[in-house]
Design an enzyme around this catalytic site. Structure first.
Site, PDB file in Angstrom:
ATOM      1  N   GLY A 180       0.788  -1.225   0.000  1.00 54.38           N
ATOM      2  CA  GLY A 180       0.000   0.000   0.000  1.00 54.38           C
ATOM      3  C   GLY A 180       0.820   1.276   0.000  1.00 54.38           C
ATOM      4  CG  HIS A 181       4.157   1.698   2.151  1.00 54.32           C
ATOM      5  ND1 HIS A 181       5.233   1.524   2.996  1.00 54.32           N
ATOM      6  CD2 HIS A 181       3.064   1.511   2.917  1.00 54.32           C
ATOM      7  CE1 HIS A 181       4.785   1.239   4.212  1.00 54.32           C
ATOM      8  NE2 HIS A 181       3.475   1.211   4.192  1.00 54.32           N
ATOM      9  CE1 TYR A 182       3.930  -0.260  -3.877  1.00 53.98           C
ATOM     10  CE2 TYR A 182       1.690  -0.810  -3.276  1.00 53.98           C
ATOM     11  CZ  TYR A 182       3.023  -1.156  -3.382  1.00 53.98           C
ATOM     12  OH  TYR A 182       3.440  -2.383  -2.982  1.00 53.98           O
TER      13      TYR A 182
END
Lengths: 286, 581
Positions: free
Chosen positions: B501-503
């Site tokens: 989810g780190h985009y």
């Protein structure tokens, strides 16, 4: 919260362990295991049915070792012969040993059957629109490693640059049916016998060939099928019993895994390892 | 034919941390807010009694259903991108509260260096330190300016932590004490101290005491039950939008939530947004929701895609390196969180117990806290140990050389289930001219709109920073007394797995409209009444988990939206010359 937790801890030791040991001894003594694999369908059926107890504390069958589990029937695989190959293959992947039961006794094949019959097996939540670009991509999608470069040779389909992995129009259920039949065919080609009749090391040889992608499948890499088989076997061994595997929580017993619990707040600072009797979702949801 | 609804003050797209915070702040200030969420309605009862590893961790219960819409992905500009088809490869939150419900809870702040990375790097090492292809830039806001918003987030979320001895200045202490220290965390801290580092407990969104936040919302005490990351909390004990900002918004009476509402376009003309077009996915009815202010507060992919589909802002063109929408897409892929795993023959830990943000860390190799003069990379990360609480399916870690299946695998996987500890380096990821977002020419969603396309590849910086971090993890594990230490291998290529989810990026903030899409209030330079809130504003990715930074930016944006509603106009003054090279 802590009250409930303490009560959980007061429960006495797990009786399943004892059953597991006696069953293993039985299997060894009677020679039901050929090359570590449960053989023909009749005997396989005996082994998976006869000694399983139900973990459901509310039913009247507690302690009755001979009651078959009614949910242990095929709902996805129509051909019994496909399911027999599945049983033999999962047992090679996760064999019975001194730690405890193997995949078959734990119900992993029925777990897989149920998974494939549901939305996951038909890729209901996957993007399955055209075009499916075949032929160049790495399809080793179930492998969880971070580095795709390390995931074995893909012969002529190897793409020097990894791509999103799942690029086949086959859903997981279709992959399984094709893969299991291909396992059997590979055994006939190599050893002139059915996969379930092959020796353990012969079965391993075939499985390794799939793992390395040395067998040609249609529309999917053999490696992809193998990784799917490997992943679902481990899921069937260790997922909550509600899904049909991990019978009597014996997978969890081996790993000293306690199952879903409300709280560890009173124990988490402990210097010692704490072994608890496993509880299932059935217990947790009450 | 779209049905036109009555105009409201603010329409918000998305109900995660960004959309939730904006909804709460604006409705508290008396404005009429409608928030549109593509997923379903959710409350704590949805997550009670469902501690089921297969369903949540392996079958991605809380993640976006990709049959309707996904992303496409490629490494190089001249390749054909392919769709990311399965949830195992692409996990973005959906349903009320978004990714904020299934997050782990690690609650760090970015370092002051992050916000002025270009200026500070040039100042200390000279322009040559920054490779030509790297497009890092200052955020147009400093840590000191953002601190009060971080403080607001910490207090709203009840963050439980202790001060990082090497951390940036805080205006107040953490609202709750740190999480409990377990034997494996103690082992890590002792080893780190022996080596001269400065370990501390990871600041956590798993709350350590029953806590009432300034909005009057209560978060319960974390029970360390282990079902945390990728799960909603059983007890309402994790700071998430459904126990904090969403109920706070509801209580004002000014807030209306519409779930299963899929936004397709921002409506606009003459440089002004008029509202949004969305579909009720239950009935198929299309609606037009007019508003004075439109807030895009969805995940990075959706914020970017909606701007592109709506033809707002100049799309980034990698060939000319001009344009802003889709520029500086960045994030932590398989090139971050690498480290080493230690196996202990004689030590056994209660690894099945845990919480999402339970862990220890040190920041000695974070940001620019160490001298990079002789290093072949910039920035850094935290060395972390985590105790998530391993599920039985997940805990199959075996020393290298063990076969992946069969008797030896079974033996080792059972033996080491509670005898292995993993350390990783949460290294920062920089932005490059060749990593960006645009619309895919081939693949479409349910409404026949093009999917978003990601073009992303790794560079020497990525390889070198990982190599450095892995070495440090190994050093600490050795000091911890591990019998076997297996290093992670550094990937040569991006594997197209969108896991954590780190985009971020693509609608980045800055002080120059030539190189940024939004100002430091997250207000579009081109469209004064359109605010784009979320990780999409990150010009590059810091060396640590992003959530409090996203929260702080959402508070900052809320203040900006209020200012705009009162006075109108552009809230920031554009700088004439670029802050980048």
């Amino acid at each position: 919260m802590s009250d409930k937790y303490d009560k959980d801890n007061e429960k006495d030791v797990n009786t399943n362990d004892k059953d597991g040991v006696s069953r293993r001894r039985f299997i060894k003594n009677t020679g039901l295991v050929a090359g570590g694999v449960v053989g023909g369908s009749l005997l396989g059926g005996v082994v998976t049915n006869q000694w399983n107890t139900t973990p459901d504390k509310d039913t009247q069958t507690k302690g009755n070792k001979t009651t078959p589990e009614l949910q242990d029937a095929r709902m996805f695989f129509s051909r019994k012969e496909d399911f027999e190959v599945l049983k033999a293959a999962t047992e090679r992947i996760f064999p019975e040993d001194d730690n405890g039961p193997g995949a078959v006794e734990l119900g992993a094949p029925y777990f897989i059957d149920k998974q494939l019959a549901g939305q996951w097996g038909s890729n209901a939540k996957a993007y399955m629109r055209d075009p499916f670009k075949q032929g160049k991509q790495v399809q080793d999608y179930e492998h969880q490693d971070r580095d795709q470069d390390k995931q074995g040779p893909h012969s002529d389909t190897q793409n020097p640059t990894p791509t999103p992995r799942y690029q086949t129009r086959l859903n997981r259920g279709e992959m399984f049916i094709q893969g299991l039949r291909k396992l059997d065919k590979e055994s006939q080609d190599r050893f002139k016998k059915k996969f379930i009749d092959a020796e353990g090391d012969q079965q391993d040889e075939i499985l390794e060939a799939f793992e390395k992608g040395e067998v040609q499948m249609k529309g999917v890499e053999a490696t992809t099928f193998f990784n799917l088989l490997l992943q679902t076997t481990l899921e069937g061994v260790y997922a909550d019993p509600v899904y049909g595997g991990n019978k009597n929580m014996q997978g969890w017993v081996m790993k000293e895994y306690p199952g879903p619990r409300a709280a560890y707040i009173n124990d988490i600072e402990s210097d010692d390892f704490i072994k608890m009797e496993p509880k299932s979702l059935r217990d947790y949801q009450g | 034919m779209a049905k036109k609804l009555d105009k409201v003050d603010v329409v918000v797209v998305g109900s995660g941390w960004s959309g939730g915070i904006v909804s709460a702040e604006l409705s508290k200030a008396g404005y009429k807010v409608v928030t549109l969420e593509r997923g379903e309605n959710r409350k704590t009862a949805d997550y009670t009694g469902v501690k089921d590893e297969l369903r949540y961790t392996n079958r991605f219960e809380m993640m976006q259903n990709l049959s309707h819409e996904t992303i496409t992905s490629r490494n190089e500009i001249n390749e054909t991108a392919l769709p990311v088809r399965t949830q195992g490869e692409m996990m973005a939150g959906t349903d009320l509260g978004g990714g904020g419900v299934h997050w782990a809870g690690a609650s760090y702040r970015f370092d002051p260096y992050d916000f002025e990375i270009y200026s500070k790097t040039v100042e200390r090492y000279g322009k040559k330190k920054i490779p030509e292809d790297m497009t890092i830039q200052d955020w147009g806001i400093t840590y000191d300016e953002l601190e009060k918003y971080y403080d607001k987030f910490d207090k709203m979320a009840g963050i439980s932590g202790e001060e990082d001895p090497l951390g940036p200045k805080r205006s107040s202490d953490y609202p709750n004490p740190p999480m409990k220290e377990t034997p494996n965390l103690r082992l890590f801290k002792d080893a780190a101290k022996n080596l001269g580092y400065h370990p501390f407990q990871i600041p956590s969104g798993n709350i350590t005491e029953n806590y009432e936040n300034p909005d009057g919302q209560v978060i319960n005490q974390c029970q360390y039950c282990a079902f945390c990351t990728q799960y909603g909390c059983d007890f309402g004990a994790k700071a998430d939008p459904i126990v904090t900002v969403i109920p706070a918004a509801k209580e004002t009476g000014n807030f209306e939530l519409r779930t299963q509402s899929y936004v397709r376009r921002v409506l606009h003309d003459g440089g002004k947004a008029n509202g949004v077009l969305y579909v009720d996915t239950v009935t198929g009815q299309e609606y037009e929701q007019p508003a004075d202010v439109v807030v895009l507060a969805a995940f990075t992919f959706t914020n970017n895609r909606l701007l592109m589909l709506s033809e707002i802002g100049e799309p980034y063109n990698p060939k000319t390196r001009k344009g802003v929408i889709g520029r500086n897409f960045n994030g932590q892929y398989n090139n971050s969180h690498l480290g080493a795993r230690g196996f202990f023959k004689d030590k056994k830990f209660n690894l099945y117990m845990g919480a999402g943000a339970l862990g220890a860390t040190f920041s000695d190799f974070q940001a620019d806290k160490f001298d990079h003069t002789d290093l072949d990379f910039i920035h850094g990360g935290q060395i972390e140990i985590r105790q998530y609480g391993d599920g039985a399916i997940a805990s199959n870690k075996v020393p290298k050389g063990t076969p992946k299946w069969g008797p030896e695998f079974k033996e080792n996987s059972i033996f080491y289930a509670n005898r292995n500890l993993n350390l990783w380096y949460t290294n920062a990821v920089m932005s490059y001219w060749h990593n960006y977002l645009d619309l895919d020419p081939t693949y479409k969603d349910d409404f026949n709109d093009p999917l978003i396309r990601i073009t992303n590849k790794f560079t020497d910086q990525d390889f070198n920073i990982s190599k450095f971090g892995i070495k440090k993890c190994k050093e600490v594990l050795k000091e911890m007394g591990a019998d076997i230490i297996d290093e992670d291998e550094i990937p040569k290529k991006f594997n197209h797995v969108y896991f954590g989810g780190h985009y971020t990026g693509g609608v980045i903030m800055g002080d120059n409209p030539e190189t940024s899409a939004v100002n430091n209030y997250l207000q579009m330079w081109d469209v004064d009444n359109l605010f784009v809130v979320g990780g999409s504003a990150f010009p590059q990715f810091g060396g640590i988990h992003p959530t409090p930074t996203i929260g702080a930016l959402a508070y900052r944006a809320s203040e900006g939206i209020e200012k705009y509603l009162k006075n109108g106009g552009q809230l920031a003054t554009a700088k004439d010359n670029s802050s980048t090279a």
